[in-house]
Design a protein around this motif. Sequence first.
Motif, PDB file in Angstrom:
ATOM      1  N   LEU A   6       0.786  -1.168   0.068  1.00 51.94           N
ATOM      2  CA  LEU A   6       0.135  -0.003  -0.073  1.00 51.94           C
ATOM      3  C   LEU A   6       0.888   1.086   0.022  1.00 51.94           C
ATOM      4  CD1 LEU A   6      -2.827   0.957   0.291  1.00 51.94           C
ATOM      5  CD2 LEU A   6      -2.621   0.679   2.610  1.00 51.94           C
ATOM      6  N   PHE A   7       0.746   1.972  -0.968  1.00 53.18           N
ATOM      7  CA  PHE A   7       1.584   3.312  -1.219  1.00 53.18           C
ATOM      8  C   PHE A   7       0.665   4.277  -0.461  1.00 53.18           C
ATOM      9  CE2 PHE A   7       3.473   0.600  -4.582  1.00 53.18           C
ATOM     10  CZ  PHE A   7       4.850   0.786  -4.348  1.00 53.18           C
ATOM     11  N   LEU A   8       0.998   4.954   0.350  1.00 53.50           N
ATOM     12  CA  LEU A   8       0.569   5.714   1.380  1.00 53.50           C
ATOM     13  C   LEU A   8       1.079   7.032   1.293  1.00 53.50           C
ATOM     14  CD1 LEU A   8      -1.922   5.649   3.545  1.00 53.50           C
ATOM     15  CD2 LEU A   8      -0.064   5.290   5.215  1.00 53.50           C
ATOM     16  N   ASP A   9       0.222   8.168   0.979  1.00 52.13           N
ATOM     17  CA  ASP A   9       0.210   9.395   1.294  1.00 52.13           C
ATOM     18  C   ASP A   9      -0.004   9.936   2.551  1.00 52.13           C
ATOM     19  OD1 ASP A   9       0.902  12.390   0.976  1.00 52.13           O
ATOM     20  OD2 ASP A   9      -1.308  12.696   0.150  1.00 52.13           O
ATOM     21  N   ILE A  10       0.117  10.792   3.415  1.00 50.62           N
ATOM     22  CA  ILE A  10      -0.468  11.141   4.865  1.00 50.62           C
ATOM     23  C   ILE A  10      -1.392  12.300   4.903  1.00 50.62           C
ATOM     24  CG2 ILE A  10       0.442  11.899   6.981  1.00 50.62           C
ATOM     25  CD1 ILE A  10       3.050  10.417   6.560  1.00 50.62           C
ATOM     26  N   ASP A  11      -1.066  13.500   4.381  1.00 48.81           N
ATOM     27  CA  ASP A  11      -1.875  14.586   4.505  1.00 48.81           C
ATOM     28  C   ASP A  11      -2.985  14.454   3.453  1.00 48.81           C
ATOM     29  OD1 ASP A  11      -0.317  15.920   6.583  1.00 48.81           O
ATOM     30  OD2 ASP A  11       0.728  16.840   4.877  1.00 48.81           O
ATOM     31  N   GLY A  12      -4.357  14.422   4.196  1.00 45.04           N
ATOM     32  CA  GLY A  12      -5.280  14.158   3.113  1.00 45.04           C
ATOM     33  C   GLY A  12      -5.992  12.873   3.006  1.00 45.04           C
ATOM     34  N   VAL A  13      -5.196  11.898   3.381  1.00 47.14           N
ATOM     35  CA  VAL A  13      -5.527  10.540   3.568  1.00 47.14           C
ATOM     36  C   VAL A  13      -5.653   9.856   5.091  1.00 47.14           C
ATOM     37  CG1 VAL A  13      -4.782   8.276   2.835  1.00 47.14           C
ATOM     38  CG2 VAL A  13      -4.344  10.197   1.280  1.00 47.14           C
ATOM     39  N   MET A  14      -4.346  10.340   5.704  1.00 44.20           N
ATOM     40  CA  MET A  14      -4.454   9.902   7.202  1.00 44.20           C
ATOM     41  C   MET A  14      -4.990  10.916   8.367  1.00 44.20           C
ATOM     42  SD  MET A  14      -3.751   6.672   6.870  1.00 44.20           S
ATOM     43  CE  MET A  14      -3.656   6.427   8.706  1.00 44.20           C
ATOM     44  N   ASN A  15      -5.465  12.098   7.594  1.00 47.56           N
ATOM     45  CA  ASN A  15      -5.820  13.227   8.301  1.00 47.56           C
ATOM     46  C   ASN A  15      -6.821  14.202   7.189  1.00 47.56           C
ATOM     47  OD1 ASN A  15      -4.161  15.198   6.898  1.00 47.56           O
ATOM     48  ND2 ASN A  15      -2.544  14.613   8.277  1.00 47.56           N
ATOM     49  N   THR A  16      -7.199  15.031   7.598  1.00 45.05           N
ATOM     50  CA  THR A  16      -7.973  16.343   6.950  1.00 45.05           C
ATOM     51  C   THR A  16      -6.936  17.108   6.673  1.00 45.05           C
ATOM     52  OG1 THR A  16      -9.154  17.509   8.533  1.00 45.05           O
ATOM     53  CG2 THR A  16     -10.098  15.434   7.580  1.00 45.05           C
ATOM     54  N   VAL A  49       1.882  -4.460   3.553  1.00 43.98           N
ATOM     55  CA  VAL A  49       2.748  -3.548   3.969  1.00 43.98           C
ATOM     56  C   VAL A  49       2.837  -2.201   3.309  1.00 43.98           C
ATOM     57  CG1 VAL A  49       4.359  -5.330   4.667  1.00 43.98           C
ATOM     58  CG2 VAL A  49       4.760  -4.067   2.566  1.00 43.98           C
ATOM     59  N   VAL A  50       3.132  -1.103   4.159  1.00 43.41           N
ATOM     60  CA  VAL A  50       3.299   0.477   3.662  1.00 43.41           C
ATOM     61  C   VAL A  50       4.472   0.839   3.220  1.00 43.41           C
ATOM     62  CG1 VAL A  50       2.618   2.505   4.509  1.00 43.41           C
ATOM     63  CG2 VAL A  50       1.070   0.927   5.084  1.00 43.41           C
ATOM     64  N   VAL A  51       4.356   1.501   2.024  1.00 40.63           N
ATOM     65  CA  VAL A  51       5.555   2.398   1.580  1.00 40.63           C
ATOM     66  C   VAL A  51       5.008   3.838   1.779  1.00 40.63           C
ATOM     67  CG1 VAL A  51       7.215   2.761  -0.230  1.00 40.63           C
ATOM     68  CG2 VAL A  51       6.354   0.562   0.232  1.00 40.63           C
ATOM     69  N   VAL A  52       5.709   4.569   2.335  1.00 47.36           N
ATOM     70  CA  VAL A  52       5.425   6.099   2.484  1.00 47.36           C
ATOM     71  C   VAL A  52       5.710   6.793   1.147  1.00 47.36           C
ATOM     72  CG1 VAL A  52       5.460   8.194   3.715  1.00 47.36           C
ATOM     73  CG2 VAL A  52       5.157   5.982   4.831  1.00 47.36           C
ATOM     74  N   THR A  53       4.636   7.593   0.509  1.00 51.39           N
ATOM     75  CA  THR A  53       5.081   8.413  -0.404  1.00 51.39           C
ATOM     76  C   THR A  53       4.749   9.793  -0.254  1.00 51.39           C
ATOM     77  OG1 THR A  53       2.577   8.206  -1.013  1.00 51.39           O
ATOM     78  CG2 THR A  53       3.947   6.638  -1.995  1.00 51.39           C
ATOM     79  N   SER A  54       4.444  10.054   1.141  1.00 49.98           N
ATOM     80  CA  SER A  54       4.240  11.650   1.405  1.00 49.98           C
ATOM     81  C   SER A  54       5.350  12.279   1.357  1.00 49.98           C
ATOM     82  CB  SER A  54       3.567  11.183   2.975  1.00 49.98           C
ATOM     83  OG  SER A  54       3.474  12.732   3.429  1.00 49.98           O
ATOM     84  N   THR A  55       5.234  13.607   1.256  1.00 53.22           N
ATOM     85  CA  THR A  55       6.512  14.734   1.455  1.00 53.22           C
ATOM     86  C   THR A  55       6.759  14.547   2.868  1.00 53.22           C
ATOM     87  OG1 THR A  55       4.941  16.297   1.972  1.00 53.22           O
ATOM     88  CG2 THR A  55       5.810  16.099  -0.369  1.00 53.22           C
ATOM     89  N   TRP A  56       6.325  13.798   3.913  1.00 53.25           N
ATOM     90  CA  TRP A  56       6.876  13.794   5.111  1.00 53.25           C
ATOM     91  C   TRP A  56       8.222  12.807   5.306  1.00 53.25           C
ATOM     92  CZ3 TRP A  56       5.285  15.931   9.790  1.00 53.25           C
ATOM     93  CH2 TRP A  56       3.998  16.766   9.874  1.00 53.25           C
ATOM     94  N   ARG A  57       8.266  11.893   4.356  1.00 50.95           N
ATOM     95  CA  ARG A  57       9.062  11.162   4.124  1.00 50.95           C
ATOM     96  C   ARG A  57      10.747  12.183   3.869  1.00 50.95           C
ATOM     97  NH1 ARG A  57       8.052  11.829  -1.083  1.00 50.95           N
ATOM     98  NH2 ARG A  57       9.480  11.088  -2.826  1.00 50.95           N
ATOM     99  N   LEU A  58      10.700  13.171   3.211  1.00 42.78           N
ATOM    100  CA  LEU A  58      11.625  13.929   3.058  1.00 42.78           C
ATOM    101  C   LEU A  58      12.195  14.718   4.313  1.00 42.78           C
ATOM    102  CD1 LEU A  58      10.347  15.458  -0.203  1.00 42.78           C
ATOM    103  CD2 LEU A  58      11.483  13.478  -0.079  1.00 42.78           C
ATOM    104  N   THR A  59      11.383  14.673   5.347  1.00 45.36           N
ATOM    105  CA  THR A  59      11.796  15.658   6.543  1.00 45.36           C
ATOM    106  C   THR A  59      11.869  14.794   7.652  1.00 45.36           C
ATOM    107  OG1 THR A  59       9.514  16.469   6.969  1.00 45.36           O
ATOM    108  CG2 THR A  59      10.884  17.872   5.748  1.00 45.36           C
ATOM    109  N   MET A  60      11.587  13.553   7.705  1.00 46.55           N
ATOM    110  CA  MET A  60      11.417  12.646   8.587  1.00 46.55           C
ATOM    111  C   MET A  60      12.036  11.226   8.465  1.00 46.55           C
ATOM    112  SD  MET A  60       8.216  11.838  11.265  1.00 46.55           S
ATOM    113  CE  MET A  60       7.729  13.637  11.238  1.00 46.55           C
ATOM    114  N   PRO A  61      13.030  10.783   9.195  1.00 55.20           N
ATOM    115  CA  PRO A  61      13.433   9.492   9.028  1.00 55.20           C
ATOM    116  C   PRO A  61      12.396   8.253   9.288  1.00 55.20           C
ATOM    117  CG  PRO A  61      14.893  10.748  10.851  1.00 55.20           C
ATOM    118  CD  PRO A  61      13.630  11.566  10.344  1.00 55.20           C
ATOM    119  N   LEU A  62      12.676   7.250   8.412  1.00 58.55           N
ATOM    120  CA  LEU A  62      11.575   6.102   8.432  1.00 58.55           C
ATOM    121  C   LEU A  62      11.349   5.789   9.712  1.00 58.55           C
ATOM    122  CD1 LEU A  62      10.167   4.139   6.785  1.00 58.55           C
ATOM    123  CD2 LEU A  62      12.179   2.736   6.833  1.00 58.55           C
ATOM    124  N   ALA A  63      12.443   5.450  10.596  1.00 54.97           N
ATOM    125  CA  ALA A  63      12.200   5.283  12.084  1.00 54.97           C
ATOM    126  C   ALA A  63      11.414   6.017  12.835  1.00 54.97           C
ATOM    127  CB  ALA A  63      13.351   4.949  12.799  1.00 54.97           C
TER     128      ALA A  63
END
Length: 147
Positions: A6-16, A49-63
Motif C-alpha cells: 500500500l503506497f501511502l500519502d499522509i496529508d489528506g489521507v490519514m488526516n484532513t 505492508v506500507v511504503v510512504v509516498t508523502s512529503t513527510w518522508r523527506l523531512t522525517m527518518p523512516l524510524a
Amino acid sequence: MPDRVLFLDIDGVMNTLSSPVDPAIGLTSLLLPGCVAALNRVVQATGAVVVVTSTWRLTMPLAELRAHFRAAGCVAEIVDVTPDLDAPRRDREIAAWLAAQAEPPRAYCILDDDRDMDGLPGRLVRTDSRRGLGDDELPRVLALLAE
C-alpha cells in the motif's frame, strides 16, 4: 518482497487538510483515529505492508515515521519510503520503487488525496482531503490488494 503493498500519502489521507497539529506530539496528532482504524482494517484483511509516498518522508527518518504511526495505534508495517525523484509526479517515484525491487509485489494500491497517477493507471484510490481515509474507499482498496 511483500506480496501486497500500500503506497501511502499522509496529508489528506490519514488526516484532513484542516487537522490541527499538536506541537507536543507532531505528526502523531495528525494521524486521525478514524483514518488509522480504516488503514488497520486494510492491513489486517490483506497483510499489506506500507511504503510512504508523502512529503513527510523527506523531512522525517523512516524510524520516526514508524514511531508516530505506532503511537497513533497503527498496526501497519511501514517497510520503506519512495525515492525523492520528481515530487509533482509521485507516480514516477512509485514506479522507480517498484522497479528497484528484486521481486515486485503481486498487488499494490496507491492511497492519495490529490495526485494523478497517470503512469500507474487504475492503481489510485483517491481520498477526499476533507475527511481522509474511511469506509468509502475500503472496497476499492481491498479489491486492488486482492488481485
